[in-house]
Design a protein around this motif. Sequence first.
Motif, PDB file in Angstrom:
ATOM      1  N   ARG A 122       0.831  -1.202   0.000  1.00 54.50           N
ATOM      2  CA  ARG A 122       0.000   0.000   0.000  1.00 54.50           C
ATOM      3  C   ARG A 122       0.868   1.256   0.000  1.00 54.50           C
ATOM      4  O   ARG A 122       0.571   2.237  -0.690  1.00 54.50           O
ATOM      5  N   LYS A 123       1.958   1.240   0.754  1.00 52.33           N
ATOM      6  CA  LYS A 123       2.832   2.411   0.842  1.00 52.33           C
ATOM      7  C   LYS A 123       3.684   2.575  -0.415  1.00 52.33           C
ATOM      8  O   LYS A 123       3.841   3.688  -0.936  1.00 52.33           O
TER       9      LYS A 123
ATOM     10  N   LEU B  78      -3.942  11.676  -5.413  1.00 50.37           N
ATOM     11  CA  LEU B  78      -3.597  10.442  -4.707  1.00 50.37           C
ATOM     12  C   LEU B  78      -2.529  10.699  -3.650  1.00 50.37           C
ATOM     13  O   LEU B  78      -2.577  10.137  -2.549  1.00 50.37           O
TER      14      LEU B  78
ATOM     15  N   LYS C 243       1.808   3.668  -3.741  1.00 55.24           N
ATOM     16  CA  LYS C 243       1.464   5.083  -3.824  1.00 55.24           C
ATOM     17  C   LYS C 243       2.570   5.880  -4.511  1.00 55.24           C
ATOM     18  O   LYS C 243       2.324   6.949  -5.085  1.00 55.24           O
TER      19      LYS C 243
END
Length: 443
Positions: A163-164, A211, A167
């Motif tokens: 998830r990190k 985002l 991004k």
Amino acid sequence: MSRIPLFFWGLVAVVSAVWFAADSLWVSPFAYFPFRSVFVQYSGILAVVMMAVALVLALRLRVLERWVGGLDKVYRLHKWLGIGSLVLAMLHWWWAKGTKWMVGWGWLEKPAGKGAGQQLTGLEAWFRGQRGLAETLGEWAFYAAAVLIVLALVKAFPYHLFRKTHKLLAVVFLPLAWHSFILMEFDYWVAPIGWLTQVAVVAGSVAAVLLLVGWPGKVRKVPGEVVSVTRYPDLKVFEFLVKVTQGWSGHSPGQFAFITSDAAEGPHPYTIASDWNPETRCLKFVVKELGDHTRRASRRICEGMPVTLEGPYGGFDFEDDCRTQVWIGAGIGITPFIARMGRLAGQPDNRTVYLFHPTADVSEEALAKLRADAEAAGVNLVIRCSRIEGRLTPEDIRNAVPGWQQASFWFCGPVGLGEKLFRQFRQWGVPGRRLHREFFDMR
């Protein structure tokens, strides 16, 4: 399910058609360097448009969710656009970079460049002056993007790290956008392919910034509190109720929400296993310990814990014109059907419904609740313990459901089982529009 390839190949077809209106891959006379010149342009434009659309999809816009058929389908399309852009970017990189290497090795002889000896002025001269920086930024951004996309595809890579790191693709897109903006053939700027590329670059850049500042999650978040937790050790499953504030406007059975119970872990998707009741304002979630995150969540989530919910999302809504529906909830995939049975108990719709629940693990307490839900909803429940009775087969479903040829099929569970069942039903003549699956996989 058919909307995903339709959108993917539709995008490829539209970009290709617009590009071929401005140029051609069939150069005459055909030679390596003229072909390389047009292919680098084509592959680069198509790759950056794909990546830009993937970033826009990541914004979780309601209108795109409706068009594609639910956020799970949006993320599946996002995934394939990412893979497609990576493949095209690799081809683009090799024809651009590999050619230079082969010239250096003496394998190829580079002809005189286009416009050699011609003095450029104005905007075209400025663009030409930026090429070196744009090439360097694009090359290193490509390396970073390749690593990040490959990490996203490796299931063993932990979800919270995925998830990190994923991004960061929003950051990587910005130099790639500049690379495309500067290195696109100058003559394309007055053609539709130039306009299309500009729109894609701008839209992707705006999406990337949104985002990075966390806009998608902020607009649909509400606070909640865990009011009860029930555990089923035999199933390695836990159930918890969350009471939400007035910010939650309701949901439909079959939808899901992202829940943040630990800021370090971030949001994680869970199917909502209850219908919406505005009086109690409680949402039920049933979670199986399948990975590191869910195992930690099982130990961490407790009564009184504050959580944050984002949603609802999803298009697994049971809405169609079939009078008979066949539901297959395999393992923890039973959750959307529990929510739907809650709705039918209070609002019958006069459909005939068959629910198949194949499971490897058995808890009499959990199965008793499931039987009670099915009885209250008027649903024909078939429980199959796969350890004893073997795996559920298409023939088992066909033999148990009269008039299955006119039924719609709704599946949530392991990908392999869903593909096997639906492949056989397609072979038996069931049209794809009556085969519905929840792609509960966000990477």
